[in-house]
Motif scaffolding. Structure first.
Motif, PDB file in Angstrom:
ATOM      1  N   ILE A  38       0.839  -1.196   0.000  1.00  0.00           N
ATOM      2  CA  ILE A  38       0.000   0.000   0.000  1.00  0.00           C
ATOM      3  C   ILE A  38       0.876   1.248   0.000  1.00  0.00           C
ATOM      4  O   ILE A  38       0.645   2.183  -0.768  1.00  0.00           O
ATOM      5  CB  ILE A  38      -0.961  -0.004   1.215  1.00  0.00           C
ATOM      6  N   TYR A  41       2.866   1.628  -3.467  1.00  0.00           N
ATOM      7  CA  TYR A  41       2.055   2.028  -4.615  1.00  0.00           C
ATOM      8  C   TYR A  41       1.131   3.218  -4.312  1.00  0.00           C
ATOM      9  O   TYR A  41       0.320   3.590  -5.145  1.00  0.00           O
ATOM     10  CB  TYR A  41       1.230   0.840  -5.124  1.00  0.00           C
ATOM     11  N   ASP A  42       1.237   3.801  -3.132  1.00  0.00           N
ATOM     12  CA  ASP A  42       0.395   4.935  -2.732  1.00  0.00           C
ATOM     13  C   ASP A  42      -1.082   4.640  -2.955  1.00  0.00           C
ATOM     14  O   ASP A  42      -1.821   5.438  -3.529  1.00  0.00           O
ATOM     15  CB  ASP A  42       0.785   6.214  -3.494  1.00  0.00           C
ATOM     16  N   LEU A  43      -1.529   3.484  -2.500  1.00  0.00           N
ATOM     17  CA  LEU A  43      -2.922   3.080  -2.680  1.00  0.00           C
ATOM     18  C   LEU A  43      -3.804   3.753  -1.636  1.00  0.00           C
ATOM     19  O   LEU A  43      -3.384   3.996  -0.506  1.00  0.00           O
ATOM     20  CB  LEU A  43      -3.049   1.559  -2.569  1.00  0.00           C
ATOM     21  N   THR A  44      -5.049   4.029  -2.031  1.00  0.00           N
ATOM     22  CA  THR A  44      -6.018   4.614  -1.107  1.00  0.00           C
ATOM     23  C   THR A  44      -7.071   3.570  -0.746  1.00  0.00           C
ATOM     24  O   THR A  44      -7.234   2.569  -1.456  1.00  0.00           O
ATOM     25  CB  THR A  44      -6.737   5.821  -1.739  1.00  0.00           C
ATOM     26  N   GLU A  47      -9.478   2.992  -3.557  1.00  0.00           N
ATOM     27  CA  GLU A  47      -8.980   2.111  -4.614  1.00  0.00           C
ATOM     28  C   GLU A  47      -9.020   0.649  -4.178  1.00  0.00           C
ATOM     29  O   GLU A  47      -9.355  -0.230  -4.959  1.00  0.00           O
ATOM     30  CB  GLU A  47      -7.539   2.483  -4.984  1.00  0.00           C
ATOM     31  N   LEU A  48      -8.682   0.404  -2.928  1.00  0.00           N
ATOM     32  CA  LEU A  48      -8.622  -0.971  -2.438  1.00  0.00           C
ATOM     33  C   LEU A  48      -9.991  -1.606  -2.288  1.00  0.00           C
ATOM     34  O   LEU A  48     -10.158  -2.794  -2.520  1.00  0.00           O
ATOM     35  CB  LEU A  48      -7.894  -1.027  -1.094  1.00  0.00           C
TER      36      LEU A  48
END
Length: 117
Positions: A38, A41-44, A47-48
């Motif tokens: 996370i 990849y700078d996931l929010t 998005e998840l």
């Protein structure tokens, strides 16, 4: 070596405790790897946890494993009915339970239209 029931139950409990401890360790390891991914990849959260877009094969035929099929994104339908509590239905497929309950309570389908005409 014959064991009595009490000994077997004690052994089961001991093994269950070991299994629980191992599962907790594996779980901690998985959480750590997920957190690293996370961050990398700078996931929010959006998005998840967004509803995934289904991909379908345009011909409708199944392809063998390894075979390539043309894919197209499946778009969810536009809401036709709503209940005022954030629940919606496109009017296609099986009626959702909230819709059925509202009808049974005396509401009409027309009164739940998103864009009444």
């Amino acid at each position: 070596m014959a064991k009595n029931l009490k000994q077997l139950l004690a052994q089961i409990e001991k093994l269950q405790d070991q299994a629980d401890a191992l599962r907790q360790k594996e779980r901690s390891d998985v959480i750590g790897r997920i957190q690293e991914a996370i961050a990398h990849y700078d996931l929010t959260a959006e998005e998840l946890f967004a509803k995934p877009v289904k991909e379908i094969n345009t011909s409708g035929a199944r392809k063998a494993k390894g075979g390539k099929a043309a894919k197209v994104s499946m778009v969810t339908g536009k809401a036709k009915y709503q209940d005022g509590k954030g629940r919606t239905w496109t009017g296609r497929g099986k009626r959702p339970s909230w819709f059925v309950a509202a009808i049974e309570e005396g509401k009409t389908a027309g009164s739940m239209l998103v864009n009444p005409e």
